[in-house]
Design an enzyme around this catalytic site. Sequence first.
Site, PDB file in Angstrom:
ATOM      1  N   GLY A  17       0.961  -1.309  -0.071  1.00 43.28           N
ATOM      2  CA  GLY A  17       0.013  -0.034   0.136  1.00 43.28           C
ATOM      3  C   GLY A  17       0.949   1.442   0.040  1.00 43.28           C
ATOM      4  O   GLY A  17       0.576   2.204  -0.656  1.00 43.28           O
ATOM      5  N   SER A  32      -3.771   9.566   7.731  1.00 47.55           N
ATOM      6  CA  SER A  32      -2.946   8.519   6.902  1.00 47.55           C
ATOM      7  C   SER A  32      -1.635   9.189   6.460  1.00 47.55           C
ATOM      8  O   SER A  32      -1.786  10.032   5.473  1.00 47.55           O
ATOM      9  CB  SER A  32      -3.753   8.271   5.830  1.00 47.55           C
ATOM     10  OG  SER A  32      -2.934   7.317   4.888  1.00 47.55           O
ATOM     11  N   ASP A  44      -0.576  -0.081  13.193  1.00 50.44           N
ATOM     12  CA  ASP A  44       0.059  -1.536  12.774  1.00 50.44           C
ATOM     13  C   ASP A  44       0.382  -2.311  13.826  1.00 50.44           C
ATOM     14  O   ASP A  44       0.644  -3.487  13.484  1.00 50.44           O
ATOM     15  CB  ASP A  44       1.353  -1.175  11.658  1.00 50.44           C
ATOM     16  CG  ASP A  44       1.090  -0.330  10.692  1.00 50.44           C
ATOM     17  OD1 ASP A  44      -0.156  -0.542  10.021  1.00 50.44           O
ATOM     18  OD2 ASP A  44       2.047  -0.017   9.897  1.00 50.44           O
ATOM     19  N   LYS A  69      -6.644  -2.522   5.949  1.00 48.88           N
ATOM     20  CA  LYS A  69      -5.256  -2.921   5.849  1.00 48.88           C
ATOM     21  C   LYS A  69      -4.982  -4.171   4.903  1.00 48.88           C
ATOM     22  O   LYS A  69      -6.121  -4.600   4.393  1.00 48.88           O
ATOM     23  CB  LYS A  69      -4.734  -3.041   7.539  1.00 48.88           C
ATOM     24  CG  LYS A  69      -4.888  -1.750   8.110  1.00 48.88           C
ATOM     25  CD  LYS A  69      -3.685  -0.706   7.826  1.00 48.88           C
ATOM     26  CE  LYS A  69      -3.744   0.617   8.286  1.00 48.88           C
ATOM     27  NZ  LYS A  69      -3.021   1.673   7.745  1.00 48.88           N
TER      28      LYS A  69
HETATM   29  C1  S3P Z   1       2.549   3.651   6.387  1.00 48.12           C
HETATM   30  C2  S3P Z   1       1.324   4.393   6.810  1.00 48.12           C
HETATM   31  C3  S3P Z   1       0.330   3.680   7.564  1.00 48.12           C
HETATM   32  C4  S3P Z   1       0.663   2.158   7.782  1.00 48.12           C
HETATM   33  C5  S3P Z   1       1.528   1.516   7.021  1.00 48.12           C
HETATM   34  C6  S3P Z   1       2.889   2.299   6.251  1.00 48.12           C
HETATM   35  C7  S3P Z   1       3.453   4.419   5.758  1.00 48.12           C
HETATM   36  O1  S3P Z   1      -0.700   3.446   6.512  1.00 48.12           O
HETATM   37  O2  S3P Z   1      -0.338   1.344   8.273  1.00 48.12           O
HETATM   38  O3  S3P Z   1       1.821   0.260   7.181  1.00 48.12           O
HETATM   39  O4  S3P Z   1       4.601   4.182   5.360  1.00 48.12           O
HETATM   40  O5  S3P Z   1       3.341   5.820   5.422  1.00 48.12           O
HETATM   41  P1  S3P Z   1      -1.872   4.682   6.506  1.00 48.12           P
HETATM   42  O6  S3P Z   1      -1.347   5.935   6.041  1.00 48.12           O
HETATM   43  O7  S3P Z   1      -2.901   4.059   5.460  1.00 48.12           O
HETATM   44  O8  S3P Z   1      -2.400   4.867   7.966  1.00 48.12           O
END
Ligand code: S3P
Length: 425
Positions: free
Chosen positions: A91, A164, A312, A339
Amino acid sequence: MNIAKTKHLRGEVTIPGDKSISHRAIMFGSIADGITEVTNFLEGADCLSTISCFQKMGIEIERNGNTVTVHGKGLHGLAAPTDVLDVGNSGTTTRLISGILAGQQFTSYLNGDASIQKRPMKRIITPLQMMHADITSDLGNDCAPLTICGRTLTGIHYDSPVASAQVKSCVLLAGMYADNETSITEPTLSRNHTELMLSAFGADIRSEGTTATICPNPILNGQKVAVPGDISSAAYFIAAGLIVPDSEILIRNVGINPTRDGILKVALAMGGNIQKQNEHTVSGEPVCDLFVRSSSLHGITVGGSIIPTLIDEIPVIAVLAAFADGTTIIQDAAELKVKESDRITTVVTNLRAMGCDAQATEDGMIINGGRPLHGASIDSYLDHRIAMSFAIAALNAEGETDIKDGECVNISYPDFYADIKKLTD
Ligand code: S3P
């Protein structure tokens, strides 16, 4: 993967590099001028997906163990990719790279695995379209595959409905290719690695409260980035040390950025015996060693602005709660549903399979802890954090536990089972 109850855990573990910081070092190094040398890079599948995407856009990236050298070509130096950019399960790769691709002079296509094709992308499509980006969800379902036709963007202020770091980073990265300043305000502060690292690379970026603002067209210069250990990976050993009787673990090289350290605050509030040692700073990020001892824990309520700082870690916090006396309530955490798996359902289902009294709520879960757990057949649902959380529960559950598709830990922690084994020997 089969894991049995263990008598105790003793020894030291050095935590591999932070996943969020490793991704960013490759991305920012690729669009900076000159060489970026990344040490303690996380060699997990997600970060390797980021490397392969930038290689497909003409960036030379050499790997020598966990040292990675990126030959950056500057803000406008990426080449049109020769192939679909494969983001795998990541993601972070998908959402951050989309911000960069939106401002290029070429078209790119992004796709990934079955899980990534279900992750919501509307959250980045909306602000990018406000910036006049041309980004389409190919199947019209607001998920990947995505087609992005790069163009010059318009600077905006965006009030994000969700805290986020992926959304925030996407908008800030696109902001570098805009005609004017871009800012984003989030409901509560999410991890700030993008703001810290982009500033070190030379971007004109500032933060005030929950608003971050970036000026367009910066000159980024290659840097040396030493990646601190990932507190999200350390969380499994913190939990293991606390719940397995007669244990003492020294966890070395843990990043403790205050936008990430909610797990420590929660573990301490539950009665955990954790000491910080050797506090220092690495590439602008606070780091320390953690000394953890078995503790008798009690339930607490976890919710509000702390949630983004431990999002997380909630699966492993739920495991702590199962071994704590009394009730733990996790609330304000509806983000768990989107997630790598729906972590409200996958955590509660697996806790129940091990004999825990747990129930799902709309935005979290309620766990009545203190009952002894028993080994069970656990489905990881191909979610690395579910596999690792229940491997930890298994260390103090009567009998043996099987973890289906346990090798999915490769996403963020390839040596996870080997590191546990060292502590049980
Ligand atoms: C992350 C942000 C978080 C986290 C993901 C890594 C990042 O997600 O859950 O594992 O590296 O910016 P969200 O931005 O969707 O909360």
